[in-house]
Enzyme design. Structure first.
Site, PDB file in Angstrom:
ATOM      1  N   ASN A 158     -99.955 -14.527 -28.661  1.00 13.33           N
ATOM      2  CA  ASN A 158    -100.877 -15.644 -28.482  1.00 13.33           C
ATOM      3  C   ASN A 158    -102.272 -15.380 -29.035  1.00 13.33           C
ATOM      4  O   ASN A 158    -103.053 -16.314 -29.235  1.00 13.33           O
ATOM      5  CB  ASN A 158    -100.984 -16.032 -27.005  1.00 13.33           C
ATOM      6  CG  ASN A 158     -99.760 -16.764 -26.480  1.00 13.33           C
ATOM      7  OD1 ASN A 158     -99.522 -16.795 -25.276  1.00 13.33           O
ATOM      8  ND2 ASN A 158     -98.955 -17.343 -27.360  1.00 13.33           N
ATOM      9  N   ARG A 214     -97.817 -29.564 -26.721  1.00  9.03           N
ATOM     10  CA  ARG A 214     -97.091 -30.803 -27.015  1.00  9.03           C
ATOM     11  C   ARG A 214     -97.384 -31.872 -25.958  1.00  9.03           C
ATOM     12  O   ARG A 214     -97.439 -33.061 -26.266  1.00  9.03           O
ATOM     13  CB  ARG A 214     -95.588 -30.526 -27.087  1.00  9.03           C
ATOM     14  CG  ARG A 214     -95.139 -30.005 -28.457  1.00  9.03           C
ATOM     15  CD  ARG A 214     -93.759 -29.412 -28.414  1.00  9.03           C
ATOM     16  NE  ARG A 214     -93.787 -28.060 -27.845  1.00  9.03           N
ATOM     17  CZ  ARG A 214     -92.705 -27.318 -27.679  1.00  9.03           C
ATOM     18  NH1 ARG A 214     -91.518 -27.798 -28.004  1.00  9.03           N
ATOM     19  NH2 ARG A 214     -92.806 -26.096 -27.182  1.00  9.03           N
ATOM     20  N   ASP A 254     -93.473 -23.383 -21.368  1.00  6.36           N
ATOM     21  CA  ASP A 254     -93.664 -23.834 -22.743  1.00  6.36           C
ATOM     22  C   ASP A 254     -93.927 -25.336 -22.785  1.00  6.36           C
ATOM     23  O   ASP A 254     -93.347 -26.098 -22.005  1.00  6.36           O
ATOM     24  CB  ASP A 254     -92.402 -23.507 -23.555  1.00  6.36           C
ATOM     25  CG  ASP A 254     -92.624 -23.639 -25.051  1.00  6.36           C
ATOM     26  OD1 ASP A 254     -93.795 -23.634 -25.491  1.00  6.36           O
ATOM     27  OD2 ASP A 254     -91.629 -23.744 -25.780  1.00  6.36           O
ATOM     28  N   GLY A 255     -94.821 -25.740 -23.688  1.00  3.89           N
ATOM     29  CA  GLY A 255     -95.009 -27.163 -23.937  1.00  3.89           C
ATOM     30  C   GLY A 255     -96.376 -27.720 -23.594  1.00  3.89           C
ATOM     31  O   GLY A 255     -96.580 -28.935 -23.673  1.00  3.89           O
TER      32      GLY A 255
END
Length: 238
Positions: free
Chosen positions: A67, A23, A19-20
């Protein structure tokens, strides 16, 4: 510096919720696509190192059933990235000795990608290094529903008539024949499973880490392993 771990007592199966990526891209003022590419590179780097260090199995959450809700442009880029990196794994199959498989409902993926996945599994079938399992178009609930549907069909045809046991059900899951994860790591600091390995995670140790996936390195993995080794696993027995 790598935390002290007992290399003779490594978790048999580690699963990672990667995850990430988005970001990470935002942090460096890049497009989300750059984050996904950096994330794919991070996975390749980690896989090679884990294989050298003697880990047995890694499952990664690469693309979930949810997704597909993302912007069409982002989904198209992710599919192209899958093509590219699966081909790289095929090219490296003999060199890195990693065995690879895929879980999830691949029927929704485009035919050319399904062919590459089949080739990847076939080409690496006899490798005896670490098993890398990639979850593509995967969702824990979807997997359980598909397994229940298979069982119902088997019951209607008489292929399965005895009272259903846990082992019977597990045989219909995408992960049939695989060990349950001992340790689940989630990057980016989030504290949820996000529909990942819901059946299999029943007694897994959970380790969230506040590191964005593209920045996740082998020392972070060993930090999680050290934490895992410090815990007492009781499996509900006491």
């Amino acid at each position: 510096m790598k935390p002290h771990v007992d290399m003779k007592n490594l978790p048999g199966h580690i699963a990672i919720i990667m995850d990430g990526n988005g970001r990470w891209a935002k942090k460096f003022m890049m497009k989300r696509a750059a984050g996904h590419r950096a994330g794919a590179t991070a996975l390749r780097r980690l896989t090679e190192r884990m294989n050298r260090d003697g880990f047995k199995m890694l499952t990664v959450y690469a693309f979930s059933t949810e997704n597909w809700k993302r912007e069409d442009e982002e989904v198209a880029y992710l599919m192209g990235l899958l093509h590219e990196y699966i081909q790289q794994y095929i090219n490296d199959a003999k060199k890195n000795n990693v065995k690879m498989t895929v879980i999830g409902d691949v029927s929704r993926l485009e035919p050319s990608l399904r062919v590459k996945i089949a080739n990847l599994k076939e080409i690496t079938a006899n490798n005896d290094g670490m098993l890398l399992c990639i979850a593509l178009n995967y969702g824990g609930r979807d997997e359980i529903v598909r397994a229940a549907d298979k069982i119902a069909r088997a019951a209607m045809t008489g292929e399965h008539s005895s009272p259903l046991q846990e082992a019977d059900f597990e045989a219909y899951l995408d992960t049939a024949g695989m060990p349950d994860p001992d340790l689940i790591i989630r990057t980016s600091g989030e504290m949820r499973l996000s529909n990942f390995l819901l059946w299999q995670a029943a007694y897994a140790e959970f380790f969230p880490i506040d590191v964005l996936w593209p920045d996740f390195k082998i020392d972070h993995l060993y930090e999680a392993v050290a934490q895992y080794q410090s815990r007492e696993r009781r499996f509900g027995g006491r």
